[in-house]
Design a protein around this motif. Sequence first.
Motif, PDB file in Angstrom:
ATOM      1  N   THR A   6      56.536  13.106 -98.296  1.00  0.00           N
ATOM      2  CA  THR A   6      56.774  14.552 -98.174  1.00  0.00           C
ATOM      3  C   THR A   6      55.757  15.247 -97.405  1.00  0.00           C
ATOM      4  OG1 THR A   6      55.850  14.936-100.604  1.00  0.00           O
ATOM      5  CG2 THR A   6      58.109  15.150-100.423  1.00  0.00           C
ATOM      6  N   GLY A   7      54.407  15.007 -97.543  1.00  0.00           N
ATOM      7  CA  GLY A   7      53.342  15.489 -96.608  1.00  0.00           C
ATOM      8  C   GLY A   7      53.754  15.161 -95.192  1.00  0.00           C
ATOM      9  N   ARG A  11      54.475  17.658 -92.042  1.00  0.00           N
ATOM     10  CA  ARG A  11      53.767  17.711 -90.801  1.00  0.00           C
ATOM     11  C   ARG A  11      54.728  17.483 -89.703  1.00  0.00           C
ATOM     12  NH1 ARG A  11      50.069  15.676 -94.230  1.00  0.00           N
ATOM     13  NH2 ARG A  11      50.729  13.222 -94.140  1.00  0.00           N
ATOM     14  N   MET A  42      49.918  24.394 -96.219  1.00  0.00           N
ATOM     15  CA  MET A  42      49.155  23.226 -96.066  1.00  0.00           C
ATOM     16  C   MET A  42      47.844  23.275 -95.705  1.00  0.00           C
ATOM     17  SD  MET A  42      52.393  21.193 -94.354  1.00  0.00           S
ATOM     18  CE  MET A  42      51.644  19.460 -94.533  1.00  0.00           C
ATOM     19  N   GLU A  51      47.317  24.144-100.669  1.00  0.00           N
ATOM     20  CA  GLU A  51      48.165  24.677-101.733  1.00  0.00           C
ATOM     21  C   GLU A  51      49.356  23.801-101.824  1.00  0.00           C
ATOM     22  OE1 GLU A  51      46.750  26.440-104.156  1.00  0.00           O
ATOM     23  OE2 GLU A  51      45.287  27.434-102.955  1.00  0.00           O
ATOM     24  N   VAL A 111      53.536  23.427-101.401  1.00  0.00           N
ATOM     25  CA  VAL A 111      54.518  23.998-100.952  1.00  0.00           C
ATOM     26  C   VAL A 111      55.372  24.380-102.368  1.00  0.00           C
ATOM     27  CG1 VAL A 111      56.740  23.757 -99.595  1.00  0.00           C
ATOM     28  CG2 VAL A 111      54.292  22.914 -98.600  1.00  0.00           C
ATOM     29  N   THR A 155      60.306  22.061-101.590  1.00  0.00           N
ATOM     30  CA  THR A 155      60.084  20.574-101.237  1.00  0.00           C
ATOM     31  C   THR A 155      61.184  19.612-102.091  1.00  0.00           C
ATOM     32  OG1 THR A 155      57.674  21.263-101.765  1.00  0.00           O
ATOM     33  CG2 THR A 155      58.323  18.929-102.275  1.00  0.00           C
ATOM     34  N   GLY A 198      53.388  10.919-102.387  1.00  0.00           N
ATOM     35  CA  GLY A 198      53.073  12.297-102.596  1.00  0.00           C
ATOM     36  C   GLY A 198      54.349  13.317-103.162  1.00  0.00           C
ATOM     37  N   PHE A 199      55.026  12.722-103.785  1.00  0.00           N
ATOM     38  CA  PHE A 199      56.074  13.404-104.507  1.00  0.00           C
ATOM     39  C   PHE A 199      56.445  12.237-105.757  1.00  0.00           C
ATOM     40  CE2 PHE A 199      60.465  14.521-106.088  1.00  0.00           C
ATOM     41  CZ  PHE A 199      60.368  15.885-105.894  1.00  0.00           C
ATOM     42  N   ARG A 244      54.820  16.047-107.558  1.00  0.00           N
ATOM     43  CA  ARG A 244      53.366  16.621-107.470  1.00  0.00           C
ATOM     44  C   ARG A 244      53.324  17.487-108.542  1.00  0.00           C
ATOM     45  NH1 ARG A 244      51.620  15.079-101.945  1.00  0.00           N
ATOM     46  NH2 ARG A 244      49.393  15.684-101.887  1.00  0.00           N
ATOM     47  N   GLN A 301      58.995  19.186-110.272  1.00  0.00           N
ATOM     48  CA  GLN A 301      59.309  18.098-109.369  1.00  0.00           C
ATOM     49  C   GLN A 301      59.818  16.870-109.905  1.00  0.00           C
ATOM     50  OE1 GLN A 301      56.556  17.580-105.947  1.00  0.00           O
ATOM     51  NE2 GLN A 301      56.380  19.980-105.491  1.00  0.00           N
ATOM     52  N   ARG A 317      43.459  15.667 -88.861  1.00  0.00           N
ATOM     53  CA  ARG A 317      44.559  16.422 -89.721  1.00  0.00           C
ATOM     54  C   ARG A 317      43.820  17.730 -90.147  1.00  0.00           C
ATOM     55  NH1 ARG A 317      47.503  13.567 -94.845  1.00  0.00           N
ATOM     56  NH2 ARG A 317      47.098  15.552 -95.795  1.00  0.00           N
ATOM     57  N   ARG A 349      42.523  20.749-102.611  1.00  0.00           N
ATOM     58  CA  ARG A 349      43.326  19.579-102.721  1.00  0.00           C
ATOM     59  C   ARG A 349      43.075  18.796-104.129  1.00  0.00           C
ATOM     60  NH1 ARG A 349      43.585  17.277 -97.220  1.00  0.00           N
ATOM     61  NH2 ARG A 349      45.061  15.462 -98.087  1.00  0.00           N
TER      62      ARG A 349
HETATM   63  P1  AMP Z   1      49.821  14.658 -98.214  1.00  0.00           P
HETATM   64  O1  AMP Z   1      50.274  14.106 -96.930  1.00  0.00           O
HETATM   65  O2  AMP Z   1      50.562  14.166 -99.294  1.00  0.00           O
HETATM   66  O3  AMP Z   1      48.457  14.830 -98.820  1.00  0.00           O
HETATM   67  O4  AMP Z   1      50.413  16.150 -98.346  1.00  0.00           O
HETATM   68  C1  AMP Z   1      49.757  17.116 -97.517  1.00  0.00           C
HETATM   69  C2  AMP Z   1      50.159  18.484 -98.042  1.00  0.00           C
HETATM   70  O5  AMP Z   1      51.549  18.757 -97.983  1.00  0.00           O
HETATM   71  C3  AMP Z   1      49.885  18.879 -99.089  1.00  0.00           C
HETATM   72  O6  AMP Z   1      48.446  19.446 -99.555  1.00  0.00           O
HETATM   73  C4  AMP Z   1      50.694  20.124 -99.627  1.00  0.00           C
HETATM   74  O7  AMP Z   1      50.515  21.205 -99.009  1.00  0.00           O
HETATM   75  C5  AMP Z   1      51.868  19.384 -98.841  1.00  0.00           C
HETATM   76  N1  AMP Z   1      52.679  18.735 -99.878  1.00  0.00           N
HETATM   77  C6  AMP Z   1      53.253  17.333 -99.747  1.00  0.00           C
HETATM   78  N2  AMP Z   1      53.986  16.841-100.549  1.00  0.00           N
HETATM   79  C7  AMP Z   1      54.026  17.897-101.290  1.00  0.00           C
HETATM   80  C8  AMP Z   1      54.712  18.103-102.693  1.00  0.00           C
HETATM   81  N3  AMP Z   1      55.586  16.845-103.352  1.00  0.00           N
HETATM   82  N4  AMP Z   1      54.742  19.277-103.216  1.00  0.00           N
HETATM   83  C9  AMP Z   1      54.096  20.465-102.662  1.00  0.00           C
HETATM   84  N5  AMP Z   1      53.432  20.514-101.413  1.00  0.00           N
HETATM   85  C10 AMP Z   1      53.407  19.099-100.886  1.00  0.00           C
END
Ligand code: AMP
Length: 182
Positions: free
Chosen positions: A26-27, A31, A48, A52, A54, A59, A80-81, A83, A87, A128, A139
């Motif tokens: 999901t991240g 992106r 992001m 925080e 989303v 999501t 990443g899901f 979280r 969810q 990033r 985070r």
């Molecule tokens: P990651 O690449 O998994 O570290 O995600 C980077 C950022 O994307 C996180 O810090 C959140 O802001 C957002 N994000 C990613 N996955 C989620 C999720 N499942 N729920 C909410 N925000 C998310």
Amino acid sequence: MGPPGAGKGTQSKKISQDFGIPEISTGALFRTHVANQTELGAIVSAIMEKGELVPDAVTVAMLDDRLTQPDTAPGFLLDGFPRTVAQADALDQILATLDVDLDVVLSFNVDQETLIQRMLKRAAIEGRSDDNEETIRRRFEVYTAQTEPLLALYRDRGILVEIDGMGTVDEVHARIMEALKK
Ligand code: AMP
């Protein structure tokens, strides 16, 4: 599952190659939206940047859409899901609709000092925008408060597998494959 820097993205890519299934991060999806300057990208970029989460509804809608694409038919890996508890509940409903079971949840254990070293290294390499000190700290807090409680949920279901995430990428990958075989 695992805190920022635990190796989720790196290991996900390897596992998805081994099993020939898509890895859905999901991240990474967010992106891409930010990079492509989509409407969703505009909504999520400030969130992001602050480290925080989303909002769940946003999501979940994005993930739901992704899971209905045909490449997920042989299986898929989520990175990443979920979280949050909301969810995780939504995922249960989506999977029930698709008539798919969650086979296993991997959680990576890495000590705090190593996590910070890895994040700083990644900041230097990937650039990033959320890999700065203040956002990284936030985070970690968000992970502890909102995501870590999910481990108990999956442990109770008997599908949580904890992996020692210390060591090299290949060492951790070998541990994962060993655990998945069992
Ligand atoms: P990651 O690449 O998994 O570290 O995600 C980077 C950022 O994307 C996180 O810090 C959140 O802001 C957002 N994000 C990613 N996955 C989620 C999720 N499942 N729920 C909410 N925000 C998310």
